[in-house]
Design an enzyme around this catalytic site. Structure first.
Site, PDB file in Angstrom:
ATOM      1  N   CYS A 149       1.377 -62.241 -80.455  1.00 50.95           N
ATOM      2  CA  CYS A 149       1.288 -62.772 -82.055  1.00 50.95           C
ATOM      3  C   CYS A 149       2.215 -62.501 -82.878  1.00 50.95           C
ATOM      4  O   CYS A 149       2.403 -61.357 -83.499  1.00 50.95           O
ATOM      5  CB  CYS A 149      -0.459 -62.299 -82.693  1.00 50.95           C
ATOM      6  SG  CYS A 149      -0.823 -62.760 -83.968  1.00 50.95           S
ATOM      7  N   CYS A 153       0.607 -61.789 -86.327  1.00 48.64           N
ATOM      8  CA  CYS A 153       0.152 -60.404 -86.679  1.00 48.64           C
ATOM      9  C   CYS A 153       1.167 -59.223 -86.524  1.00 48.64           C
ATOM     10  O   CYS A 153       0.827 -58.134 -87.545  1.00 48.64           O
ATOM     11  CB  CYS A 153      -0.989 -60.229 -85.352  1.00 48.64           C
ATOM     12  SG  CYS A 153      -2.026 -61.642 -85.039  1.00 48.64           S
ATOM     13  N   ASP A 154       1.875 -59.299 -85.764  1.00 51.26           N
ATOM     14  CA  ASP A 154       2.776 -58.106 -85.478  1.00 51.26           C
ATOM     15  C   ASP A 154       4.263 -58.208 -86.015  1.00 51.26           C
ATOM     16  O   ASP A 154       4.904 -57.187 -86.106  1.00 51.26           O
ATOM     17  CB  ASP A 154       2.832 -57.611 -84.047  1.00 51.26           C
ATOM     18  CG  ASP A 154       1.454 -57.340 -83.546  1.00 51.26           C
ATOM     19  OD1 ASP A 154       0.724 -56.789 -84.460  1.00 51.26           O
ATOM     20  OD2 ASP A 154       1.147 -57.597 -82.445  1.00 51.26           O
TER      21      ASP A 154
END
Ligand code: FAD
Ligand code: NAP
Length: 316
Positions: A134, A137-138
């Site tokens: 992701c 997300c990251d």
């Protein structure tokens, strides 16, 4: 007869449970095959859930959600749902893993989706410690650093473009020399200065130390290998939508689906079947974020309250 059956207890299902029960429905059951919380509980750190600051794991973020729902009367059954079907009265039959069934006036399906793994050495060991599926997300954790992206489809190339805005350099590793992605996206990749194409290269092993990933070895089709020293490896090799519960005995889906197996929904999270809603990562164009899944769950729940109310009044 349940007012509403919620299938799946991730952020979408739990929020749907909160809003349906707090909104006045008294017979709502959430069926979750594991512990409630969903896939974010695998994440060691989440820093983009609004209002939640400081270092917090996905598990800690989700911990209070079930208790909050239960306060308003949400029932939780820890069991797998095998099928959701429509009966002749226009209600739903929810088939459960133990062979029993439950009837419901409405259903919200929130079973999520699962990013595929590529299957190289170290992938599981370093998942969440440098290996990710992701970018939203990251990606920020690698601001100003170099990363590897694996895959040659639309998702890999679009996520590589996203990461190229945050990271100093993106190595795009693909096992062939032709991409599946749309030609326009390929052109944008080729025109992006800080993306290096590593073609005809398959991931062999990700390596690192106790702090996390330090690099990845890729094998070229000519048999040679190359080490790329990076702290982050992003894998985009396809995604499985957890849509099995919507499959009917004849193999068709209960409601309209996209070509990629996602549930087609309106902005109200309504499917093509009245009384059936889908929320979270399994619906079309899902941004695959906790805040979005929770938002979907709330939207679906508000629709369900109106649907059940109308249905009960029409029966009087
Ligand atoms: P899910 O969370 O997938 O929940 C679905 C639930 O349904 C699961 O609990 C599953 O057990 C259950 N289920 C499935 N099938 C059945 C069945 N047949 N019967 C009963 N139960 C069933 N998002 C962010 O916003 N920020 C982040 O930093 C972030 N980091 C992430 C890190 C990792 C490692 C992962 C894996 C995801 C991350 N995400 C992040 C994405 C986020 O977790 C998802 O977008 C979100 O969890 C989707 O919620 P959902 O409720 O739609 O589905
Ligand atoms: P995808 O199209 O199936 O692409 C997966 C990619 O990963 C392929 O390039 C594949 O290589 C590679 N791959 C698969 N397994 C691998 C492994 N084990 N090791 C290394 N590489 C591996 O998946 P996707 O990109 O997630 O897209 C899914 C669908 O959604 C597609 O139809 C796509 O068009 C669509 N989509 C559309 C958009 C958009 O329109 N904007 C955005 C995202 C997704 P090979 O090519 O060699 O098979």
């Amino acid at each position: 007869m349940l007012d509403c059956a919620i299938i799946g207890g991730g952020p979408a299902g739990l929020t749907a449970g909160l809003y349906t029960t707090r909104g006045g429905l008294s017979k709502v059951t959430m069926f979750e095959k594991g512990m409630p919380g969903g896939q974010i509980t695998q994440s060691s750190e989440i820093e983009n859930y609004p209002g939640v600051t400081g270092e917090i794991s996905g598990m800690d973020l989700m911990m209070p959600w079930p208790k909050q729902c239960q306060q308003f009367g949400l029932k939780h059954e820890m069991i797998e749902v095998t099928q959701v079907s429509r009966n002749s009265a226009g209600n739903f039959t929810v088939s459960l893993g133990d062979g029993t069934t439950q009837e419901a006036l409405s259903v919200i399906v929130c079973t999520g989706s699962t990013p595929r793994r590529a299957g190289f050495l170290g992938e599981d060991e370093f998942f969440g410690r440098g290996v990710s599926t992701c970018a939203t997300c990251d990606g920020f954790f690698y601001k100003g650093k170099e990363v590897v992206v694996i895959g040659g489809g639309d998702t890999a190339l679009e996520e590589a473009l996203h990461l190229a805005k945050i990271c100093s350099k993106v190595y795009l590793v693909h096992r062939r020399d032709e991409f599946r992605a749309a030609p326009n996206t390929v052109k944008r990749i080729e025109a992006t200065q800080n993306i290096e194409l590593v073609l005809n290269a398959s991931p062999k092993e990700v390596y690192g130390d106790k702090m996390g990933v330090t690099g990845i070895t890729v094998t070229m089709t000519d048999g040679s290998s190359r080490n790329i020293e990076v702290p982050g490896v992003f894998i985009f090799v396809g995604n499985d939508v957890n849509n099995g519960v919507l499959k009917q005995d004849d193999g068709a889906f209960l409601c309209e689906m996209s070509d990629y197996g996602e549930v087609m929904v309106t902005l109200s999270m309504a499917t093509s079947v009245p009384g059936l809603y889908a929320a979270g990562d399994m619906r079309i164009e899902a941004p695959k974020q906790v805040v979005c899944a929770a938002g979907d769950g709330a939207v679906a729940a508000l629709q369900v309250i109106a649907y059940v109310d109308a249905k009960l009044h029409s029966q009087q």
